[in-house]
Scaffold this active site. Structure first.
Site, PDB file in Angstrom:
ATOM      1  N   CYS A  93      -6.191  60.126 -33.386  1.00  0.00           N
ATOM      2  CA  CYS A  93      -6.020  59.409 -32.119  1.00  0.00           C
ATOM      3  C   CYS A  93      -6.643  58.013 -32.188  1.00  0.00           C
ATOM      4  O   CYS A  93      -5.999  57.016 -31.887  1.00  0.00           O
ATOM      5  CB  CYS A  93      -6.643  60.187 -30.970  1.00  0.00           C
ATOM      6  N   HIS A  94      -7.923  57.942 -32.553  1.00  0.00           N
ATOM      7  CA  HIS A  94      -8.585  56.649 -32.556  1.00  0.00           C
ATOM      8  C   HIS A  94      -9.355  56.377 -33.838  1.00  0.00           C
ATOM      9  O   HIS A  94     -10.221  55.521 -33.869  1.00  0.00           O
ATOM     10  CB  HIS A  94      -9.499  56.515 -31.335  1.00  0.00           C
TER      11      HIS A  94
END
Lengths: 252, 405, 184
Positions: free
Chosen positions: C148-149
C-alpha cells in the site's frame, strides 16, 4: 377530568383486550416465581438444579440452540463444568486443510448443540413428532412459565370416551389435549447435588425456572436498570413539573 | 415576521448566509402560541419524541440485524443475548412502536374533538394523515423483520389483501413478494423500506410543522388568535410544558420497556417462521385492529379491502364532511356526544379486531363498521346544519378568564 | 435539553432566583440523563459477547516446513506464522538496535527462535503486507513488504523502512505442545 378518566379507562379496557392476553385456553396452574414482580430475580441455586433436570432429561430430545455453553457460567457452573458439558456433543466444523468437513467436540463459544442434526432426524427418532427447541419456550407460549409448568404437571389418564391417537398422551393443558411427549416428571427423577428434595413439583419448578432464564437471560439486568431508570425519571419529571409551574405562574 | 437581531457575531455571520437561527427563533421564541393549550396538545411533540427514539434505536439495531430468512430470527435473538444492551435497544424499539401509535392516536382524536382539521388547516390535517399511513406501512414491515410466526403470517395475510384487486391482483402480490410466496426477497425489500420510510415520515413531519407554523396552532376554544393578549411565546412556556410531558411519557414507556416488555407482543412471534404451519389465531398488532375488524366485517374479499382502505381515506375528506362552522367540540353540545360515541365505536372495532371472526363478534363488528362510516359520512354533515352551537367567547383570553372564574 | 433564560417573564427577584435554581437543577439532571441514555447506544457498537467468546485460535505447526509461512485467522485478522530459517534468525538477531525505529531485540518477539508469530497488519494504515508466499516481494530486509505505502519489515517483523511507525504486533500465544500453539 372526567373525560380523561373515561379515556384512560377505555384505553385500559382496550389494552386489556389486547391479543397478547386474550387468547385463552385451558386453566393454567399459576405459580409464584422468584423473578415475578418489579424486584424479582432468579434463584441461582434453582437455575443450577433446573439445568441438571434439563441436561439429564429434556436435552435428550430438545434443543436449546440460542444458549451458548459459555452462558452456563452465569448460573453457577464452573468453567471446567461448562467445558465438559460442551464436549459431550460433537458439532460439524471445517473444512480442514484437506478440504474435509469434520466433527469436533463442542467448545464454550458454541451454542448448545441440538440432539438431532435437523428437524427430519428429530421426527424420525420421535415417532413423527418434533420436539421443539426450548430456548424461548417460556416466551413463546401464552401463559409463559405457568403454561410450561402446567403442561409438565398436566399429564393424566384420558377421560372416558376420549380418543387418543397412537403413541399420544393425554394432557390437560396442551391444545387438543393430546401430546406426543410422554410424561417425564416423577419424584426423584434426578438426585440434586445440593440435597434439595427432588419432588415432582420441585423438579418442574426448577426446570421451568431454568427455561425462563434461557429465554430471558437479561431479566435481572433489565429489572435493576429499570428501577434506577424509574427513580431517575421521577426526579426529572418532578423537576420539569416544578419548573413548569414556576414558568407558568404569571400566565392567565 | 421580521428577522430577529442577533448580538452574537458568529450567529449573525451564519444567519446572514443561511437563516438557521432566524428559523429557529421563529419556531420557538417568537412563535406566538395560544395561551390556552391543554395537555392534549402535548401529544404532537410526544409523537415526534417517539419518532426520534424509533430512528435512533432502529439505526443501531440495523447494525446487528441480518435480513435473511435463515438468519433473521437468530440475529434478533443474538441482539437480545449477546449485543451490549441489545435487549434494551430492541425492547425500546418494540414498545416504542406501540407508544408512537398511542401518541399519534391521542393526537388524532384531539384533532377530531377540537376540529383541528378545519380551514385553514386542511393541508396540515392531510400531512398528518400521510404520516399516519407511512407509520402503518413502516410498522407493518418492521413487524416482519424478526421472522417469527406472526411476522411471516402477518406478511402473508396483509400482502394477500392486494390479491383482491380485480384482474391484476395476483400480479401485484407476486410483485410485492418478489417470488411466489413470502420469502427471502420479501424480507429483504421490507428491511430496505423499513429503514427508508422513517426518514420519509421525518420529512412529512417537517412539512406538517411548516404547515402548522403557517396556519398557526389551533386551541381548545377553536377561535383564532386575535392579538398578542391571546398568545404566549412557545419558548419557554411550551418547551417546559412539552418536557414535562416527555417526563410523564417516559415514566409510562420505560415501565413497559423494563417491566412488561412483551405486553404488546405476541408469544407466537418467539417461534421461528414456519411456512408450513399457520398459528391458530393470527392477529395484527393492536394499532391495526380497528381496520382489521372493518376488513372482516364485509363478507366480500374486494369489498372488505375497499372498506378497510376507505376507512382511512375518508378522513382526508373530513374538513368538508364536517359542515359545522364551529371548530371546537367544546361549543357543540350534540357533536360532543357523537364524538365520544365515535371514540367508543373505534374501541369496539379494536376489540373485535382481536377476536376470532365467529359467533356474535361478526354482527357486532358489522354494526361498529357501519357506525364508523355513518358517523363520518352522515352524522357529521348533518350535525353542522342541525345543531345549535353554544355562544363562542369573544377571544382566547376571554375564554381563559371565563374558565378561571 | 438545556434551555436559555432569555425569554423569562418578569417576576419578583426572590421568585426569579428560585426559578434560576430550578432551571439549573433541571438542566443538570436532564443533561446527566441524556448522557446516561447515550451509553447503551454507543456500547452496543462494541464487540458483543459472542464475538468476545471467539477470541482464541489453535494452530498446528507440524505441517509448516522451514522457510515456509502460513496465514491463519484470529479474531477476524490474519496472523502470520513463519518457520524461520537459520539465516533469517541470524539476520534478525544481528540487526543493530540503533537501526530500528521501534527498538526491540528479536528474542523478545519470539518464544522459540524458529517460530515467528505476528499479526499480519501493517502498522501504518492496516493493509496486509506481502511476503507469506515464496513468490511475494519481501522488501529490502527479507521479511515483509507492504504494497500500500511501501513499508519494509525485517525477518523479525520489525519496521525498517517506509511510513509505518511500529513493528508488526506479536499476539499473545502459548505453545500447547511442541507443534501446536493457541493464539489469544
Amino acid at each position: 377530568m372526567l373525560r380523561s378518566v373515561i379515556t384512560s379507562a377505555a384505553l385500559a379496557l382496550a389494552l386489556g383486550a389486547s391479543p397478547a392476553l386474550a387468547s385463552g385456553g385451558a386453566h393454567l396452574d399459576k405459580q409464584s416465581w422468584s423473578w415475578d414482580g418489579v424486584f424479582g430475580s432468579y434463584d441461582k441455586a434453582q437455575l443450577k438444579r433446573g439445568y441438571q433436570v434439563f441436561h439429564d432429561v429434556c436435552s435428550n430430545c430438545h434443543g436449546l440452540k440460542l444458549v451458548a455453553y459459555r452462558n452456563l457460567k452465569e448460573i453457577g457452573l464452573s468453567e471446567e463444568e461448562a467445558k465438559a458439558v460442551a464436549a459431550e456433543r460433537e458439532t460439524k466444523d471445517g473444512p480442514n486443510d484437506e478440504g474435509e468437513m469434520f466433527n469436533r467436540p463442542g467448545k464454550l463459544s458454541d451454542r448448545y448443540i441440538s440432539p438431532f442434526a435437523n428437524d427430519q432426524a428429530a421426527r424420525v427418532a420421535n415417532n413423527g413428532a418434533l420436539p421443539p427447541d426450548l430456548s424461548l419456550m417460556t416466551k413463546a407460549r401464552v401463559g409463559g412459565p405457568d403454561y410450561v409448568y402446567s403442561l409438565l404437571m398436566g399429564f393424566a389418564d384420558a377421560p372416558e370416551g376420549f380418543k387418543l391417537g397412537d403413541g399420544m398422551n393425554y394432557n390437560k393443558v396442551f391444545p387438543g389435549n393430546q401430546i406426543a411427549m410422554a410424561p417425564q416428571i416423577s419424584d426423584d427423577l434426578v438426585t440434586y447435588a445440593d440435597g434439595t428434595k427432588a419432588s415432582a413439583d420441585q423438579l418442574t419448578k426448577d426446570v421451568v425456572s431454568f427455561l425462563n432464564w434461557a429465554a430471558e437471560p437479561e431479566l435481572e439486568a433489565r429489572k435493576s436498570m429499570g428501577l434506577k431508570t424509574m427513580i431517575f425519571l421521577l426526579v426529572l419529571t418532578a423537576l420539569f413539573y416544578a419548573l413548569k409551574r414556576k414558568i407558568w405562574k404569571d400566565v392567565h | 415576521m421580521s428577522a430577529p437581531a442577533f448580538n452574537n457575531k458568529i450567529i449573525k455571520w451564519i444567519d446572514e448566509r443561511i437563516p438557521l437561527f432566524t428559523v429557529l427563533d421563529h419556531s420557538t421564541s417568537s412563535y406566538p402560541t395560544p395561551k390556552n393549550l391543554n395537555y392534549w396538545w402535548n401529544f404532537g411533540s410526544l409523537a415526534l419524541f417517539a419518532l426520534v427514539i424509533m430512528i435512533m434505536t432502529g439505526i443501531v439495531l440495523a447494525m446487528n440485524y441480518t435480513g435473511h430468512t435463515s438468519m433473521a430470527f437468530d440475529s434478533v435473538e443474538r441482539i437480545m443475548r449477546d449485543v451490549n444492551y441489545g435487549w434494551l435497544l430492541r425492547y425500546l424499539h418494540m414498545n416504542g412502536a406501540s407508544f408512537f401509535f398511542i401518541c399519534v392516536y391521542v393526537h388524532i382524536f384531539r384533532g377530531l374533538y377540537y376540529g383541528s382539521y378545519k380551514a385553514p388547516r386542511e393541508i396540515l390535517w392531510w400531512l398528518g394523515l400521510l404520516i399516519y399511513l407511512a407509520m402503518m406501512a413502516t410498522a407493518f414491515m418492521g413487524y416482519v423483520l424478526p421472522w417469527g410466526q406472526m411476522s411471516f403470517w402477518g406478511a402473508t395475510v396483509i400482502t394477500n389483501l392486494f390479491s383482491a384487486v380485480p384482474v391484476v391482483g395476483n400480479f401485484i402480490v407476486t410483485w410485492l413478494w418478489g417470488g411466489f410466496a413470502v420469502d427471502n426477497p420479501t424480507l429483504n425489500r421490507f428491511f430496505s423500506l423499513h429503514y427508508l420510510l422513517p426518514f420519509v415520515i421525518f420529512a412529512l413531519v417537517f412539512l406538517h410543522l411548516v404547515a402548522l407554523h403557517t396556519s398557526k396552532s389551533g386551541n381548545p376554544s377553536g377561535i383564532e388568535i386575535k392579538g398578542p393578549q391571546d398568545t404566549i411565546m412557545f419558548h419557554p412556556y411550551y418547551t417546559i410544558k412539552d418536557l414535562y410531558g416527555v417526563g410523564v411519557f417516559l415514566l409510562v414507556f420505560m415501565g413497559f420497556v423494563f417491566f412488561a416488555p412483551n405486553f404488546f407482543g405476541e408469544p407466537d412471534n418467539y417461534i421461528p417462521a414456519n411456512p408450513m404451519v399457520t398459528p391458530p389465531h393470527i392477529v395484527p398488532e393492536w394499532y391495526y385492529l380497528p381496520f382489521y375488524a372493518i376488513l372482516r366485517a364485509i363478507p366480500d374479499k374486494l369489498g372488505g379491502v375497499i372498506a378497510m382502505f376507505g376507512a382511512i381515506l375518508v378522513l382526508f375528506a373530513l374538513p368538508w364532511l364536517d359542515s359545522s362552522k364551529v371548530r371546537s367540540g367544546r361549543f357543540r353540545p350534540v357533536f360532543k356526544w357523537f364524538f365520544w360515541l365515535f371514540l367508543a365505536d373505534c374501541f369496539v372495532l379494536g376489540w373485535i379486531g382481536g377476536k376470532p371472526a365467529e359467533g356474535n363478534y361478526i354482527p357486532i363488528g358489522q354494526a361498529a363498521t357501519f357506525w364508523y362510516f355513518f358517523h363520518l359520512l352522515v352524522v357529521l354533515p348533518l350535525l353542522g346544519r342541525l345543531e345549535k352551537p353554544l355562544a363562542l367567547p369573544a377571544s382566547i383570553s376571554a375564554s381563559v378568564l371565563k374558565e378561571k372564574a | 435539553m438545556a434551555h436559555s433564560t432569555t425569554a423569562a417573564p418578569s417576576g419578583s427577584s426572590q421568585g426569579e432566583s428560585r426559578r434560576d435554581f430550578l432551571l439549573i437543577a433541571t438542566s443538570a439532571v436532564g443533561a446527566v440523563g441524556t448522557a446516561l441514555a447515550v451509553w447503551p447506544f454507543v456500547h452496543s457498537m462494541n464487540p458483543a459477547a459472542d464475538t468476545l467468546a471467539l477470541s482464541t485460535t489453535e494452530v498446528d505447526l507440524s505441517k509448516v516446513a522451514e522457510g515456509m509461512a502460513i496465514t491463519v485467522t484470529w479474531q477476524g485478522k490474519p496472523v502470520f506464522v513463519r518457520h524461520r530459517t537459520a539465516d533469517e534468525i541470524k539476520s534478525a538477531e544481528e540487526a543493530p538496535l540503533s537501526d530500528l525505529r521501534e527498538p526491540t531485540p528479536d528474542k523478545d518477539r519470539v518464544q522459540k527462535p524458529e517460530w515467528l508469530i505476528l499479526v499480519g497488519i501493517c502498522t501504518h494504515l492496516g493493509c496486509i503486507p506481502m511476503g507469506q508466499k515464496a513468490s511475494d516481494p519481501r522488501g529490502d530486509f527479507g521479511g515483509w513488504f507492504c504494497p500500500c505505502h511501501g513499508s519494509h519489515y525485517d525477518t523479525s517483523g520489525r519496521i525498517r523502512k517506509g511510513p509505518a511507525p511500529l513493528n508488526l504486533v506479536v499476539p499473545k500465544y502459548t505453545f500447547l505442545t511442541d507443534s501446536q500453539i493457541r493464539i489469544g
